[in-house]
Scaffold this active site. Structure first.
Site, short mmCIF file in Angstrom:
data_model
loop_
_atom_site.label_atom_id
_atom_site.label_comp_id
_atom_site.label_asym_id
_atom_site.label_seq_id
_atom_site.Cartn_x
_atom_site.Cartn_y
_atom_site.Cartn_z
CE1 TYR A 86 0.78 7.82 2.73
CE2 TYR A 86 1.25 5.65 1.87
CZ TYR A 86 0.46 6.48 2.61
OH TYR A 86 -0.66 5.98 3.24
N PRO A 116 8.17 2.63 22.11
CG PRO A 116 7.60 2.02 24.29
CD PRO A 116 8.20 1.48 23.01
CG ASP A 172 -1.86 1.18 1.22
OD1 ASP A 172 -2.92 1.08 0.58
OD2 ASP A 172 -1.55 2.22 1.84
CB VAL A 229 -2.19 -2.65 14.06
CG1 VAL A 229 -3.31 -2.89 13.06
CG2 VAL A 229 -0.84 -3.06 13.48
CE LYS A 234 -3.46 5.20 1.13
NZ LYS A 234 -2.24 4.43 0.80
CB SER A 263 2.12 6.69 16.24
OG SER A 263 1.12 7.28 15.44
#
Length: 331
Positions: free
Chosen positions: A59, A237, A54, A228, A85, A231
């Protein structure tokens, strides 16, 4: 269920793998990616059996599409599904720029255009950048940017392309579930075949469950779940990691920490819980996960293969990390 399992995309003739590769990162999302790393990332996904890719014109302002086309050029065209897209043209002096792209080509930028003519031009431009003669799944990108045109002129162009076989499936790519639900209700029949839902059906944000996913299930509209990892909060994290948060809000950080603690207690990698969760809903066909290196692809494939016991989901609901009504996947 395996990452390389091939399934129909809803009611269409397009076939996709359960795991798809999102290609924003190889266009320089948040941090630069070399051409060599971009090619090796796609190669690693291919070697793992991933056959759903995708991308989008915006992008990296065409960079992702060019790199995607180059990486797939030697692959049998019938062996994979390619999504891109419409909604933004990449033109000299385009002013709809975004600061999230690390190294876009000089002198060009996006320009919003959801008109019939703009969509047709966008498809021609994408095919040139990709080096292909057809697109398997074509999304109307961020229809909320110009909803009246996106739900009429843009859809008319996509429906025409689908009718003549130039596009295998018509879709919308959204960041907000209510926008997608409104689009499905207001667009002319027969409507989109698919919805690419980014960041709105995962362990931290389940707004897609309120209205959109039940609507898709009732209408036979396939859902591709993106974002999912929210970010990157389920993979890396750290504040310095290249994700969408400069500073993670305190309440969100507490929930992330609670998920990580639950995963440790059940010996489930956080990425495994994150990538498997969307498949609890019957409308979800595939998870589309971005990567900027071969190692990140390998990590996601490994996470997808890791079993997540039913007791883990029950514990998540007992800890109020998931609502009781949230459907959860089988092992």
């Amino acid at each position: 269920m395996r990452a390389d399992d091939v399934v129909p995309l809803g009611r269409t003739d397009v076939s996709v793998t359960r795991l798809g590769l999102g290609l924003a990162s190889i266009g320089g999302l948040f941090a630069p990616v070399s051409a060599e790393d971009a090619a090796r990332t796609v190669d690693r996904a291919w070697d793992a059996g991933v056959r759903l890719f995708d991308t989008a014109p915006v992008y990296g302002y065409g960079l992702s599409e060019r790199r995607t086309g180059a990486a797939l050029a030697s692959r049998p065209r019938a062996a994979y599904a390619l999504c891109t897209k419409v909604g933004r043209l990449i033109v000299p002096g385009g002013t709809d720029t975004q600061p999230i792209w690390a190294d876009p080509p000089p002198g060009v930028g996006p320009r919003r255009d959801y008109s019939y003519a703009g969509v047709m031009r966008s498809v021609e431009d994408s095919l040139e950048r990709l080096g292909l003669d057809r697109i398997d799944v074509l999304h109307v990108h961020d229809p909320d940017e110009d909803f009246p045109a996106a739900v009429t002129d843009a859809y008319r162009a996509l429906a025409e392309l689908r009718a003549r076989g130039a596009v295998g499936a018509v879709s919308i790519g959204v960041n907000h579930a209510p926008v997608a639900a409104r689009y499905l209700r207001e667009v002319a029949s027969p409507g989109p075949d698919c919805v690419l839902l980014a960041g709105r059906y995962n362990l931290l944000d389940r707004t897609g469950l309120d209205d959109l996913l039940p609507l898709c299930a009732a209408r036979g509209v396939a859902v591709l779940a993106a974002g999912v990892y929210h970010s990157g909060l389920f993979t890396d994290p750290r504040p310095t990691a290249p994700h969408g948060y400069r500073t993670v809000p305190a309440a969100l950080a507490r929930r992330v920490a609670a998920w990580h603690a639950l995963c440790r207690r059940h010996d489930v990698p956080p990425a495994a819980a994150a990538v498997r969760f969307p498949f609890g809903h019957r409308a979800v066909t595939s998870a589309v996960v971005g990567a900027r290196t071969p190692a990140e692809v390998a990590d996601t494939v490994r996470a997808f293969a890791h079993p997540v016991p039913e007791g883990f989901w029950a514990a998540a609901k007992s800890a109020d990390l998931l609502p009781r009504e949230a459907p959860t996947p089988a092992i």
